[in-house]
Design a protein around this motif. Sequence first.
Motif, short mmCIF file in Angstrom:
data_model
loop_
_atom_site.label_atom_id
_atom_site.label_comp_id
_atom_site.label_asym_id
_atom_site.label_seq_id
_atom_site.Cartn_x
_atom_site.Cartn_y
_atom_site.Cartn_z
N MET A 145 0.85 -1.20 0.00
CA MET A 145 0.00 0.00 0.00
C MET A 145 0.88 1.25 0.00
SD MET A 145 -3.24 0.80 0.16
CE MET A 145 -4.19 2.27 0.44
N ILE A 146 0.61 2.12 -0.96
CA ILE A 146 1.43 3.34 -1.08
C ILE A 146 0.87 4.41 -0.15
CG2 ILE A 146 2.15 5.17 -2.67
CD1 ILE A 146 3.44 2.51 -3.22
N ASP A 147 1.79 5.04 0.54
CA ASP A 147 1.43 6.13 1.43
C ASP A 147 1.04 7.35 0.57
OD1 ASP A 147 1.31 8.15 3.20
OD2 ASP A 147 3.34 7.93 3.99
N GLU A 148 -0.20 7.82 0.74
CA GLU A 148 -0.67 8.94 -0.09
C GLU A 148 0.16 10.20 0.12
OE1 GLU A 148 -2.85 9.17 -2.65
OE2 GLU A 148 -2.91 6.98 -2.46
N SER A 149 0.69 10.35 1.35
CA SER A 149 1.50 11.55 1.59
C SER A 149 2.79 11.51 0.77
CB SER A 149 1.81 11.70 3.09
OG SER A 149 2.66 10.67 3.50
N GLY A 207 8.76 2.42 -3.42
CA GLY A 207 7.65 1.50 -3.65
C GLY A 207 6.55 2.01 -4.55
N MET A 208 6.67 3.22 -5.09
CA MET A 208 5.64 3.70 -6.00
C MET A 208 5.75 2.92 -7.32
SD MET A 208 4.98 7.73 -6.36
CE MET A 208 3.64 8.39 -7.29
N THR A 209 4.62 2.57 -7.91
CA THR A 209 4.67 1.77 -9.14
C THR A 209 4.96 2.67 -10.34
OG1 THR A 209 2.34 2.06 -9.65
CG2 THR A 209 2.92 0.18 -8.23
N PRO A 210 5.53 2.08 -11.40
CA PRO A 210 5.75 2.88 -12.63
C PRO A 210 4.44 3.46 -13.16
CG PRO A 210 6.94 0.80 -12.75
CD PRO A 210 6.07 0.72 -11.52
N GLU A 211 3.34 2.72 -13.01
CA GLU A 211 2.04 3.22 -13.48
C GLU A 211 1.65 4.48 -12.69
OE1 GLU A 211 2.76 0.12 -12.91
OE2 GLU A 211 1.90 -1.21 -14.41
#
Lengths: 342, 226
Positions: free
Chosen positions: B1-5, B37-41
């Motif tokens: 899960m990506i942290d929105e901040s 951890g952010m995805t390329p998409e």
Amino acid sequence: MITGMDRLVAAINGEKSDRIPVFCNLLDQGAGELGMSLKEYYSKGAHVAEGQLTMREKYGYDNVWSLFYVGKEAELLGCREILYADDGPPNVADFVIKDYDDIANLQIPDDISASPAFSEERECLRILRAEVGGSYPICAYITAPMALPAILMGMDKWMELLFLGPADVRDALLDKCREFFVKETRAYRDAGADVLLYANPFGSTDIVPMKFFSEQALPWIEKDIEAVGSQGVVYYCGSARFNRVIDVVLEKTGIGVYYLSPLDDIAPAKEIIAGRGLTCGVINDIPLIDWSRSEIRDEVRRLIDAGMPGGKFLFGTLLMPLAIPEENIRTMLEAAYEFGSY
Amino acid sequence: MIDESMVEETIRHYNEAIFDTDRDRALEMVHQALERGMTPEDIVFKVVLPAMDQMIKSISEAFDTSLAQHYMTAQIADSVVAEMIPKFKQAPQVAGRVVIGSAEGDLHSLGKRIVIGCMRARMIEVTDLGVNVPPERFVDEAVAHGASIIGISAMMVHTARGSNGSLGVRRILKERGLEDRIKIVVGGAPYRFDHELYKTVQADAWAEDGVTAAGVIAELAEEVRT
């Protein structure tokens, strides 16, 4: 008889003549006046001089040009191929700088006045000086060092080098362009040019962000003007807006004439200049091709109403497209003479 | 899960770098986000494209943006997207096909390059026809590539208004019965000084600058498709 030079000098000094000075920048139109193709017209300085003198006489405006076309500077630096059209200005068709190795090999002529590529411009200036020197301002177009690479290598390649480097290659090219600029300015002054249009799109915040302007462009502009002096120099950003930087340019360089973009607001520009220099309000000459008589008169009146109060104002055009009908040129100029009268 | 901040922070820093025309800093932000951890998409669709939209919004609201910022937006977006797409879990859907070039007699290429960079980032397949392109070639190449949009850049009045620019392309589209399938979008300095000029040259749309042009083209491509 009151001359264009009288009107210009009066406006610069904040005095009144019979009317405000009116600069109309007709270049390619000279070929039509002489009944020849653009390629033939631009092959001889005598043709360009005759075209300029004929058009000034015919329309009665206040300036003449030694400029053939902007790519002429690239020819002084080795460009050998110009693309001619029947209906518009010639363009550089072969870039002098094709890769970065060409920058190291770029040769700046020692004496531009003696350069064969300058011979026709010299002849043009000789005739203009003999015929109208001292009576009508003789204008020359000089591209600023930071903008010159655009006609030597293409604007996109220059943007890439300017913003992404390598810095040593960029600086080497800028140094050479500065050397050329200083020598070219000297050549034009020696040949009799009174008004030197310092053309620098990179001096506009339409082209570069304010941060880049303050940190990079302005120091270069300061050095350019320090090298040649501000006498006769006109600040012009190639039709891009520059109201936001007038104050600092004026303060740092002492340039006394500002040739605005048609998209700049004249009244705020005059407020910023505040009597320290001449404001040149410029008509948007692209819609001038299609405007009706009343639209032209309304627009000229709007510009003059915004700029004329308080004096120190000149009405001008950009480089007028060949497609503007002669009738519209006359309508614009007659309106400028009428509304610009004291 | 990506942290929105983290996403928000990446967007903010990336936008700042774009506005400062600082490519290295923009790329650093992207690579840091990938490592965290952010995805390329997400990098493409949550950072790069919104940054372009932010630039368009700033332009439309008369906030100060410059040609250099548009150029840098396009260059950075193009290179980030080129790096990210091979890392996507699934190949992205093509959002449209476009051929683009400078009008016959016109040798300027900067504006076209900005549009191309921004279109690629929007998953539009672009064929660059170069400069000094005759009208027949625009149409032939559009048909050959299945393009629904022809983009014509003109930096001079005579190349914008001349019979071998947009007017010539319109004439050929009409002759070949292609007007429903292929639309014309124009741009370049003369159009900035005369907002009605695109009608005079019989184009379907125009844009004030390269970044906005890519958005206009994407919308028109979508209209033609539906």
